[in-house]
Design an enzyme around this catalytic site. Structure first.
Site, PDB file in Angstrom:
ATOM      1  N   HIS A   2      25.999 -18.240  28.157  1.00  0.00           N
ATOM      2  CA  HIS A   2      27.192 -18.059  27.340  1.00  0.00           C
ATOM      3  C   HIS A   2      26.889 -18.522  25.920  1.00  0.00           C
ATOM      4  O   HIS A   2      26.234 -19.527  25.700  1.00  0.00           O
ATOM      5  CB  HIS A   2      28.329 -18.902  27.932  1.00  0.00           C
ATOM      6  CG  HIS A   2      29.665 -18.546  27.387  1.00  0.00           C
ATOM      7  ND1 HIS A   2      29.983 -18.693  26.063  1.00  0.00           N
ATOM      8  CD2 HIS A   2      30.774 -18.056  27.984  1.00  0.00           C
ATOM      9  CE1 HIS A   2      31.232 -18.315  25.870  1.00  0.00           C
ATOM     10  NE2 HIS A   2      31.721 -17.921  27.015  1.00  0.00           N
ATOM     11  N   CYS A   3      27.374 -17.775  24.938  1.00  0.00           N
ATOM     12  CA  CYS A   3      27.119 -18.172  23.555  1.00  0.00           C
ATOM     13  C   CYS A   3      27.889 -19.444  23.206  1.00  0.00           C
ATOM     14  O   CYS A   3      28.916 -19.744  23.796  1.00  0.00           O
ATOM     15  CB  CYS A   3      27.482 -17.051  22.598  1.00  0.00           C
ATOM     16  SG  CYS A   3      29.224 -16.676  22.542  1.00  0.00           S
ATOM     17  N   GLN A   4      27.378 -20.174  22.261  1.00  0.00           N
ATOM     18  CA  GLN A   4      27.992 -21.435  21.873  1.00  0.00           C
ATOM     19  C   GLN A   4      29.092 -21.189  20.839  1.00  0.00           C
ATOM     20  O   GLN A   4      28.826 -20.739  19.736  1.00  0.00           O
ATOM     21  CB  GLN A   4      26.951 -22.375  21.285  1.00  0.00           C
ATOM     22  CG  GLN A   4      25.920 -22.787  22.291  1.00  0.00           C
ATOM     23  CD  GLN A   4      24.930 -23.755  21.679  1.00  0.00           C
ATOM     24  OE1 GLN A   4      24.601 -23.680  20.523  1.00  0.00           O
ATOM     25  NE2 GLN A   4      24.469 -24.669  22.506  1.00  0.00           N
ATOM     26  N   ARG A   9      29.043 -13.709  18.285  1.00  0.00           N
ATOM     27  CA  ARG A   9      30.032 -12.638  18.143  1.00  0.00           C
ATOM     28  C   ARG A   9      30.793 -12.730  16.831  1.00  0.00           C
ATOM     29  O   ARG A   9      30.944 -11.744  16.118  1.00  0.00           O
ATOM     30  CB  ARG A   9      31.022 -12.664  19.307  1.00  0.00           C
ATOM     31  CG  ARG A   9      30.383 -12.303  20.636  1.00  0.00           C
ATOM     32  CD  ARG A   9      31.325 -12.548  21.773  1.00  0.00           C
ATOM     33  NE  ARG A   9      31.517 -14.008  21.866  1.00  0.00           N
ATOM     34  CZ  ARG A   9      32.314 -14.589  22.739  1.00  0.00           C
ATOM     35  NH1 ARG A   9      33.004 -13.871  23.579  1.00  0.00           N
ATOM     36  NH2 ARG A   9      32.413 -15.907  22.775  1.00  0.00           N
ATOM     37  N   GLU A  42      23.085 -14.516  16.833  1.00  0.00           N
ATOM     38  CA  GLU A  42      22.071 -15.149  17.670  1.00  0.00           C
ATOM     39  C   GLU A  42      20.983 -14.230  18.213  1.00  0.00           C
ATOM     40  O   GLU A  42      19.906 -14.692  18.550  1.00  0.00           O
ATOM     41  CB  GLU A  42      22.762 -15.831  18.854  1.00  0.00           C
ATOM     42  CG  GLU A  42      23.772 -16.871  18.417  1.00  0.00           C
ATOM     43  CD  GLU A  42      24.647 -17.357  19.541  1.00  0.00           C
ATOM     44  OE1 GLU A  42      24.779 -18.579  19.679  1.00  0.00           O
ATOM     45  OE2 GLU A  42      25.189 -16.510  20.285  1.00  0.00           O
TER      46      GLU A  42
END
Length: 70
Positions: A2-4, A9, A42
């Site tokens: 999961h992106c931080q 986004r 990212e």
């Protein structure tokens, strides 16, 4: 993974917004977002999306600088 904090986004959307509103090229927008918000955009896919978005817009003669962004 999961992106931080949504940095990938949100950073991608911010870069697209800069491309659209300031008429800068994709790499300038990506660099600006990363400078102001480290960790943004990212993945290579996110970079490619900004590039493709930029290419989808009508051509602009002044797509090189971002002097008016604070």
């Amino acid at each position: 993974m999961h992106c931080q904090l949504g940095k990938g986004r949100v950073g991608t959307m911010l870069a697209c917004y800069l491309v659209k509103t300031t008429h800068c090229d994709a790499q300038v927008a990506i660099n600006t977002v990363r400078e102001k918000r480290p960790g943004s955009i990212e993945t290579e896919q996110q970079e490619q999306l900004v590039q493709k978005f930029s290419e989808s817009l009508p051509s602009r003669a002044d797509q090189t600088t971002l002097d008016n962004v604070t």
